[in-house]
Write a protein that holds these residues in place. Sequence first.
Motif, PDB file in Angstrom:
ATOM      1  N   ILE A   3     -38.853 -23.961  12.047  1.00 42.01           N
ATOM      2  CA  ILE A   3     -38.533 -23.127  10.881  1.00 42.01           C
ATOM      3  C   ILE A   3     -37.263 -22.335  11.164  1.00 42.01           C
ATOM      4  CG2 ILE A   3     -39.320 -21.162   9.488  1.00 42.01           C
ATOM      5  CD1 ILE A   3     -42.209 -22.044  10.099  1.00 42.01           C
ATOM      6  N   LEU A   4     -36.339 -22.351  10.222  1.00 46.30           N
ATOM      7  CA  LEU A   4     -35.132 -21.523  10.329  1.00 46.30           C
ATOM      8  C   LEU A   4     -35.085 -20.591   9.118  1.00 46.30           C
ATOM      9  CD1 LEU A   4     -32.311 -20.790  11.525  1.00 46.30           C
ATOM     10  CD2 LEU A   4     -31.371 -22.632  10.150  1.00 46.30           C
ATOM     11  N   TYR A  52     -35.058  -6.298   1.218  1.00 46.14           N
ATOM     12  CA  TYR A  52     -35.845  -5.520   2.191  1.00 46.14           C
ATOM     13  C   TYR A  52     -35.999  -6.497   3.346  1.00 46.14           C
ATOM     14  CZ  TYR A  52     -39.873  -2.782   3.936  1.00 46.14           C
ATOM     15  OH  TYR A  52     -40.747  -2.031   4.676  1.00 46.14           O
ATOM     16  N   GLU A  53     -35.020  -6.423   4.241  1.00 47.42           N
ATOM     17  CA  GLU A  53     -34.766  -7.564   5.112  1.00 47.42           C
ATOM     18  C   GLU A  53     -35.937  -7.946   6.019  1.00 47.42           C
ATOM     19  OE1 GLU A  53     -30.719  -7.737   6.361  1.00 47.42           O
ATOM     20  OE2 GLU A  53     -31.212  -9.059   8.019  1.00 47.42           O
ATOM     21  N   ALA A  54     -36.538  -6.975   6.679  1.00 49.34           N
ATOM     22  CA  ALA A  54     -37.620  -7.310   7.620  1.00 49.34           C
ATOM     23  C   ALA A  54     -38.774  -7.978   6.877  1.00 49.34           C
ATOM     24  CB  ALA A  54     -38.099  -6.054   8.330  1.00 49.34           C
ATOM     25  N   MET A  55     -39.133  -7.390   5.725  1.00 49.71           N
ATOM     26  CA  MET A  55     -40.252  -7.962   4.973  1.00 49.71           C
ATOM     27  C   MET A  55     -39.852  -9.302   4.345  1.00 49.71           C
ATOM     28  SD  MET A  55     -42.460  -6.310   1.895  1.00 49.71           S
ATOM     29  CE  MET A  55     -43.702  -7.281   1.047  1.00 49.71           C
ATOM     30  N   ALA A  56     -38.612  -9.402   3.878  1.00 51.04           N
ATOM     31  CA  ALA A  56     -38.160 -10.652   3.251  1.00 51.04           C
ATOM     32  C   ALA A  56     -38.248 -11.798   4.264  1.00 51.04           C
ATOM     33  CB  ALA A  56     -36.736 -10.502   2.734  1.00 51.04           C
ATOM     34  N   LYS A  57     -37.814 -11.534   5.495  1.00 49.32           N
ATOM     35  CA  LYS A  57     -37.889 -12.581   6.524  1.00 49.32           C
ATOM     36  C   LYS A  57     -39.339 -12.957   6.814  1.00 49.32           C
ATOM     37  CE  LYS A  57     -33.559 -11.885   8.987  1.00 49.32           C
ATOM     38  NZ  LYS A  57     -32.918 -11.166  10.105  1.00 49.32           N
ATOM     39  N   SER A  58     -40.194 -11.943   6.853  1.00 49.32           N
ATOM     40  CA  SER A  58     -41.603 -12.218   7.128  1.00 49.32           C
ATOM     41  C   SER A  58     -42.231 -13.035   5.988  1.00 49.32           C
ATOM     42  CB  SER A  58     -42.308 -10.879   7.378  1.00 49.32           C
ATOM     43  OG  SER A  58     -43.588 -10.850   6.879  1.00 49.32           O
ATOM     44  N   GLU A  59     -41.880 -12.719   4.740  1.00 43.14           N
ATOM     45  CA  GLU A  59     -42.417 -13.492   3.606  1.00 43.14           C
ATOM     46  C   GLU A  59     -41.845 -14.915   3.593  1.00 43.14           C
ATOM     47  OE1 GLU A  59     -44.824 -12.663   1.254  1.00 43.14           O
ATOM     48  OE2 GLU A  59     -45.158 -10.945   2.545  1.00 43.14           O
ATOM     49  N   MET A  60     -40.568 -15.047   3.946  1.00 42.55           N
ATOM     50  CA  MET A  60     -39.962 -16.385   3.978  1.00 42.55           C
ATOM     51  C   MET A  60     -40.649 -17.247   5.043  1.00 42.55           C
ATOM     52  SD  MET A  60     -36.085 -14.994   3.449  1.00 42.55           S
ATOM     53  CE  MET A  60     -34.980 -16.390   3.428  1.00 42.55           C
ATOM     54  N   LYS A  61     -40.980 -16.629   6.168  1.00 43.64           N
ATOM     55  CA  LYS A  61     -41.674 -17.374   7.232  1.00 43.64           C
ATOM     56  C   LYS A  61     -43.061 -17.816   6.761  1.00 43.64           C
ATOM     57  CE  LYS A  61     -42.604 -17.098  12.183  1.00 43.64           C
ATOM     58  NZ  LYS A  61     -43.975 -16.612  12.421  1.00 43.64           N
ATOM     59  N   LYS A  62     -43.743 -16.911   6.043  1.00 45.64           N
ATOM     60  CA  LYS A  62     -45.076 -17.265   5.519  1.00 45.64           C
ATOM     61  C   LYS A  62     -44.982 -18.462   4.569  1.00 45.64           C
ATOM     62  CE  LYS A  62     -47.035 -12.617   5.346  1.00 45.64           C
ATOM     63  NZ  LYS A  62     -47.335 -11.544   4.399  1.00 45.64           N
ATOM     64  N   ILE A  63     -43.944 -18.458   3.726  1.00 46.93           N
ATOM     65  CA  ILE A  63     -43.769 -19.560   2.761  1.00 46.93           C
ATOM     66  C   ILE A  63     -43.521 -20.873   3.509  1.00 46.93           C
ATOM     67  CG2 ILE A  63     -42.285 -20.444   0.911  1.00 46.93           C
ATOM     68  CD1 ILE A  63     -41.774 -17.451   0.156  1.00 46.93           C
ATOM     69  N   ALA A  64     -42.681 -20.807   4.541  1.00 49.57           N
ATOM     70  CA  ALA A  64     -42.395 -22.015   5.326  1.00 49.57           C
ATOM     71  C   ALA A  64     -43.675 -22.530   5.988  1.00 49.57           C
ATOM     72  CB  ALA A  64     -41.331 -21.713   6.384  1.00 49.57           C
ATOM     73  N   GLU A  65     -44.464 -21.609   6.519  1.00 51.17           N
ATOM     74  CA  GLU A  65     -45.712 -22.017   7.192  1.00 51.17           C
ATOM     75  C   GLU A  65     -46.701 -22.619   6.194  1.00 51.17           C
ATOM     76  OE1 GLU A  65     -46.645 -18.335   9.098  1.00 51.17           O
ATOM     77  OE2 GLU A  65     -45.454 -18.820  10.900  1.00 51.17           O
ATOM     78  N   LYS A  66     -46.761 -22.020   5.007  1.00 54.99           N
ATOM     79  CA  LYS A  66     -47.647 -22.552   3.967  1.00 54.99           C
ATOM     80  C   LYS A  66     -47.217 -23.965   3.580  1.00 54.99           C
ATOM     81  CE  LYS A  66     -50.931 -21.651   0.835  1.00 54.99           C
ATOM     82  NZ  LYS A  66     -50.780 -20.850  -0.378  1.00 54.99           N
ATOM     83  N   TRP A  71     -47.515 -30.057   3.503  1.00 55.96           N
ATOM     84  CA  TRP A  71     -46.791 -31.319   3.666  1.00 55.96           C
ATOM     85  C   TRP A  71     -46.458 -31.536   5.140  1.00 55.96           C
ATOM     86  CZ3 TRP A  71     -45.442 -27.872  -0.335  1.00 55.96           C
ATOM     87  CH2 TRP A  71     -45.742 -28.319  -1.630  1.00 55.96           C
ATOM     88  N   ASP A  72     -46.377 -32.801   5.520  1.00 56.54           N
ATOM     89  CA  ASP A  72     -46.046 -33.144   6.897  1.00 56.54           C
ATOM     90  C   ASP A  72     -44.522 -33.204   7.018  1.00 56.54           C
ATOM     91  OD1 ASP A  72     -46.152 -33.966   9.479  1.00 56.54           O
ATOM     92  OD2 ASP A  72     -46.743 -36.027   9.033  1.00 56.54           O
ATOM     93  N   MET A  73     -43.944 -32.216   7.675  1.00 57.77           N
ATOM     94  CA  MET A  73     -42.475 -32.129   7.760  1.00 57.77           C
ATOM     95  C   MET A  73     -42.051 -31.822   9.188  1.00 57.77           C
ATOM     96  SD  MET A  73     -41.733 -29.937   4.311  1.00 57.77           S
ATOM     97  CE  MET A  73     -42.904 -28.663   4.754  1.00 57.77           C
ATOM     98  N   GLN A  74     -40.793 -32.124   9.488  1.00 60.57           N
ATOM     99  CA  GLN A  74     -40.274 -31.805  10.815  1.00 60.57           C
ATOM    100  C   GLN A  74     -39.561 -30.450  10.830  1.00 60.57           C
ATOM    101  OE1 GLN A  74     -39.852 -35.332   9.744  1.00 60.57           O
ATOM    102  NE2 GLN A  74     -41.821 -35.383  10.818  1.00 60.57           N
ATOM    103  N   LYS A  75     -38.801 -30.165   9.777  1.00 62.58           N
ATOM    104  CA  LYS A  75     -38.030 -28.914   9.766  1.00 62.58           C
ATOM    105  C   LYS A  75     -37.998 -28.300   8.366  1.00 62.58           C
ATOM    106  CE  LYS A  75     -34.725 -29.783  13.501  1.00 62.58           C
ATOM    107  NZ  LYS A  75     -33.279 -29.859  13.821  1.00 62.58           N
ATOM    108  N   VAL A  76     -37.968 -26.971   8.332  1.00 64.88           N
ATOM    109  CA  VAL A  76     -37.846 -26.249   7.063  1.00 64.88           C
ATOM    110  C   VAL A  76     -36.811 -25.135   7.247  1.00 64.88           C
ATOM    111  CG1 VAL A  76     -39.020 -24.626   5.522  1.00 64.88           C
ATOM    112  CG2 VAL A  76     -40.138 -26.749   6.145  1.00 64.88           C
ATOM    113  N   VAL A  77     -35.938 -24.975   6.264  1.00 72.03           N
ATOM    114  CA  VAL A  77     -34.906 -23.937   6.300  1.00 72.03           C
ATOM    115  C   VAL A  77     -35.007 -23.089   5.035  1.00 72.03           C
ATOM    116  CG1 VAL A  77     -32.405 -23.537   6.173  1.00 72.03           C
ATOM    117  CG2 VAL A  77     -33.285 -25.309   7.680  1.00 72.03           C
ATOM    118  N   LEU A  78     -34.975 -21.765   5.175  1.00 72.56           N
ATOM    119  CA  LEU A  78     -34.841 -20.867   4.021  1.00 72.56           C
ATOM    120  C   LEU A  78     -33.739 -19.866   4.334  1.00 72.56           C
ATOM    121  CD1 LEU A  78     -38.359 -21.032   4.344  1.00 72.56           C
ATOM    122  CD2 LEU A  78     -37.976 -20.241   2.048  1.00 72.56           C
TER     123      LEU A  78
END
Lengths: 138, 77
Positions: A3-4, A52-66, A71-78
């Motif tokens: 995840i990036l 709200y940078e710290a929270m935005a990054k944390s929410e983006m990570k949650k979305i990538a993990e979800k 789906w079966d993927m190798q990489k995700v970027v947000l």
Amino acid sequence: MEILIQISETIDCSSLYEELKHPQSGGICVFIGVVRNHSQGQKVESLFFEAYEAMAKSEMKKIAEKAGQKWDMQKVVLKHAIGTKNPTEPVVAVGASSSHRDACFEACRFLIDTLKKQVPIWKKEFFKDKSVWVTPHP
Amino acid sequence: MNILLFGITKSIVGAKYLTVEQPLGNVADLKSYLENKYPAFGELNALAVAVNNQYAEDITSLNPNDEIALIPPVSGG
């Protein structure tokens, strides 16, 4: 799955292929959101994005993990830009790589739709003679 | 208690932070306080509160060391 997540003044769309390519991936899908020069019939001069940078990054990570659970993927970027952006400039980029194309196509749609609903980032539209915070209606 | 403000909430309060002197037990108490002091908050179609970088429920309790932020309707992307 790798995840990036990135929030920065400028997002580099040209690096997405290098960031998403993977030996097991047969497909890479990317969505780039761009500033358009009009909103509700009025000419938009620029947009300003605040995060709200710290929270935005944390929410983006949650979305990538979800997405990784769905789906079966190798990489995700947000990636999301902050600050003042002019028409044609990229403000958001999401991408996914997967063995077959269906997974990355579907995941990309999920990534951008969910980002827009829950990541704490706000947009102010600048018109010729006024500026307004965009507050979407449900 | 300091509350971080973003987007339109900053415009409503006219500052980047809001300092609340009186004790507030939970998120619902904070929302009532805000709507009472700044009626414009009641006109937003939604107002979420984040506690320590997580979306909070109305019953989430507030503690002095928590990082609290008002999250008006998001509009990124």
